[in-house]
Motif scaffolding. Structure first.
Motif, short mmCIF file in Angstrom:
data_model
loop_
_atom_site.label_atom_id
_atom_site.label_comp_id
_atom_site.label_asym_id
_atom_site.label_seq_id
_atom_site.Cartn_x
_atom_site.Cartn_y
_atom_site.Cartn_z
N VAL A 176 0.82 -1.20 0.00
CA VAL A 176 0.00 0.00 0.00
C VAL A 176 0.86 1.26 0.00
N ALA A 177 0.57 2.16 -0.93
CA ALA A 177 1.19 3.49 -0.95
C ALA A 177 0.15 4.51 -0.53
N ALA A 178 0.39 5.16 0.59
CA ALA A 178 -0.50 6.21 1.08
C ALA A 178 0.13 7.56 0.74
N VAL A 179 -0.62 8.39 0.03
CA VAL A 179 -0.11 9.67 -0.47
C VAL A 179 -0.73 10.80 0.34
N GLU A 180 0.11 11.55 1.04
CA GLU A 180 -0.35 12.63 1.91
C GLU A 180 -0.40 13.98 1.20
N TRP A 181 0.26 14.07 0.04
CA TRP A 181 0.21 15.30 -0.75
C TRP A 181 0.39 14.93 -2.21
N ASP A 183 1.18 17.00 -5.06
CA ASP A 183 2.19 17.65 -5.90
C ASP A 183 2.97 18.65 -5.07
N PRO A 184 4.20 18.30 -4.67
CA PRO A 184 4.92 17.06 -4.98
C PRO A 184 4.35 15.88 -4.21
N LEU A 185 4.69 14.69 -4.67
CA LEU A 185 4.23 13.47 -4.00
C LEU A 185 4.88 13.36 -2.62
N TRP A 186 4.04 13.12 -1.65
CA TRP A 186 4.53 13.06 -0.26
C TRP A 186 3.90 11.84 0.40
N PRO A 187 4.67 10.84 0.76
CA PRO A 187 4.08 9.66 1.40
C PRO A 187 3.66 9.95 2.84
N ALA A 188 2.62 9.32 3.28
CA ALA A 188 2.10 9.52 4.63
C ALA A 188 2.92 8.70 5.62
N PRO A 193 1.42 4.34 8.54
CA PRO A 193 1.85 2.97 8.28
C PRO A 193 1.30 1.96 9.28
N GLU A 194 1.11 2.37 10.53
CA GLU A 194 0.53 1.47 11.53
C GLU A 194 -0.96 1.25 11.27
N GLN A 195 -1.66 2.28 10.86
CA GLN A 195 -3.07 2.10 10.49
C GLN A 195 -3.17 1.06 9.37
N ILE A 196 -2.29 1.17 8.39
CA ILE A 196 -2.29 0.22 7.28
C ILE A 196 -1.99 -1.18 7.77
N ARG A 197 -1.02 -1.30 8.65
CA ARG A 197 -0.65 -2.63 9.17
C ARG A 197 -1.79 -3.26 9.95
N HIS A 198 -2.42 -2.49 10.81
CA HIS A 198 -3.56 -3.00 11.58
C HIS A 198 -4.66 -3.51 10.65
N LEU A 204 4.21 1.11 2.10
CA LEU A 204 5.38 1.40 1.29
C LEU A 204 5.82 2.85 1.51
N LEU A 205 7.09 3.11 1.31
CA LEU A 205 7.67 4.46 1.25
C LEU A 205 7.74 5.18 2.58
N ALA A 206 7.27 4.59 3.66
CA ALA A 206 7.34 5.24 4.97
C ALA A 206 7.31 4.19 6.07
N ARG A 207 8.03 4.47 7.14
CA ARG A 207 8.06 3.59 8.30
C ARG A 207 7.19 4.16 9.42
N PRO A 208 6.71 3.33 10.33
CA PRO A 208 5.93 3.85 11.46
C PRO A 208 6.70 4.91 12.22
N GLY A 209 6.05 6.00 12.51
CA GLY A 209 6.65 7.08 13.27
C GLY A 209 7.51 8.03 12.46
N GLU A 210 7.71 7.76 11.18
CA GLU A 210 8.63 8.57 10.38
C GLU A 210 7.99 9.90 9.97
N HIS A 211 8.76 10.97 10.11
CA HIS A 211 8.37 12.28 9.59
C HIS A 211 8.90 12.33 8.16
N THR A 212 8.02 12.16 7.20
CA THR A 212 8.45 11.92 5.83
C THR A 212 8.81 13.22 5.10
N LYS A 213 9.27 13.06 3.88
CA LYS A 213 9.55 14.19 2.99
C LYS A 213 9.07 13.82 1.60
N ALA A 214 9.04 14.81 0.72
CA ALA A 214 8.58 14.58 -0.64
C ALA A 214 9.49 13.58 -1.35
N VAL A 215 8.91 12.79 -2.25
CA VAL A 215 9.67 11.80 -3.02
C VAL A 215 9.44 12.04 -4.50
#
Length: 311
Positions: A176-181, A183-188, A193-198, A204-215
């Motif tokens: 699962v790729a969760a997109v938080e933004w 343009d630019p693409l920003w993974p949630a 990621p924990e919501q997805i795991r539950h 994909l593209l992000a770990r639990p607890g991670e403060h992500t950045k644009a990809v």
């Protein structure tokens, strides 16, 4: 008790604890529960009109990939002082999401007398989110209520896991790729990621607890997600539905993504269930169980919560 909430998630928490009636001030983005907050005075404003800007323009306005936003929101210090709050709830997690902690702290120090008690909420994981419920409960002298609400929320998360596990006996976890933004693409990241795991998926593209950045687009393309979730921060589903095609479908290889070929691109209510670290993230996990496995955990999921698009 007189409470000012300078964070939408904190407003959600106050309502969850049964104290919405004690709110005397809120942000312009605090909108839940609508019947309880509509009459509460607003003490913040945005530095730009998000409705008039594209996703790319909004990103530029808030500092782009650097994710700087401390001047995005204005706090009406006079209005805050006039409300004479006893408690101010704020955050120090993301200056793009609310008035910065530093700005609030400076204002509170200027208030007459001893000033209000201030609590900064900084959750990064699901456990942190639920812990915030207990911390606010302690501050507001309703620890017993907070413990009961927290136990019910944890029970609902456990039910999501049990429901998804039944389906996982006969099928693999979707990627699962969760997109938080858009343009630019920003993974949630953070708790998503924990919501997805539950809910029975692999994020994909992000770990639990991670403060992500644009990809770059190629990162999502190379990940080959089975499911794409569109949940832009601060966008109601109606706006995402208006903008997602223009932002994504022209990207090279979009139509070859497994998720697109299978018709598994979904628009979700980001502000309600995924962007804000409040109690409704549990409903977000329930929504994802429906999206990822077609099962019901909790109340049935409506189209206002999750809508399949591009099919």
């Amino acid at each position: 008790m007189r409470i000012v909430s300078l964070l939408p998630a904190a407003t959600d928490i106050v309502a969850e604890l049964g104290l919405a009636g004690a709110l005397v001030g809120r942000t312009h983005e605090c909108d839940w529960p609508p019947e309880a907050v509509a009459h509460v005075p607003v003490v913040t404003s945005a530095g730009f009109d998000a409705d008039a800007l594209s996703s790319r323009e909004i990103s530029a306005a808030v500092g782009g990939a650097a994710h700087r936003g401390s001047s995005l929101y204005t706090l009406d210090t006079g209005a805050l002082a006039g409300l004479a709050p006893e408690v101010v709830l704020t955050q120090d997690l993301c200056d793009v999401c609310a008035v910065s902690y530093e700005a609030v702290s400076r204002t509170v120090r200027m208030l007459a007398g001893e000033g209000p008690r201030m609590l900064s909420l900084e959750p990064r994981t699901l456990d942190d989110v639920l812990d915030c419920l207990l911390r606010v409960g302690d501050l507001l002298d309703v620890r017993d209520v907070a413990e009961r609400r927290c136990a019910k929320l944890r029970a609902r998360l456990a039910e999501v896991e049990r429901t998804a596990a039944d389906r996982l006996r006969t099928r693999a976890r979707p990627r699962v790729a969760a997109v938080e933004w858009l343009d630019p693409l920003w993974p949630a990241g953070h708790w998503v990621p924990e919501q997805i795991r539950h809910a029975g998926g692999d994020a994909l593209l992000a770990r639990p607890g991670e403060h992500t950045k644009a990809v770059e687009w190629e990162a999502l393309r190379a990940a080959r997600p089975d499911v794409v979730l569109l949940l832009p921060c601060g966008f109601a589903p109606e706006r995402t539905l208006r903008e997602w095609e223009a932002a994504l479908t022209g990207l090279p290889g979009w139509h070859e993504l497994p998720a697109v070929r299978r018709g598994e691109v979904w628009v979700l209510d980001g502000p309600a269930y995924f962007n804000r670290p409040g109690p409704r993230v549990v409903r977000g996990a329930e929504v994802l169980a429906h999206v990822l496995h077609g099962v019901t955990a909790g109340e049935p999921v409506g189209e206002d919560e999750a809508r399949r698009v591009g099919t």
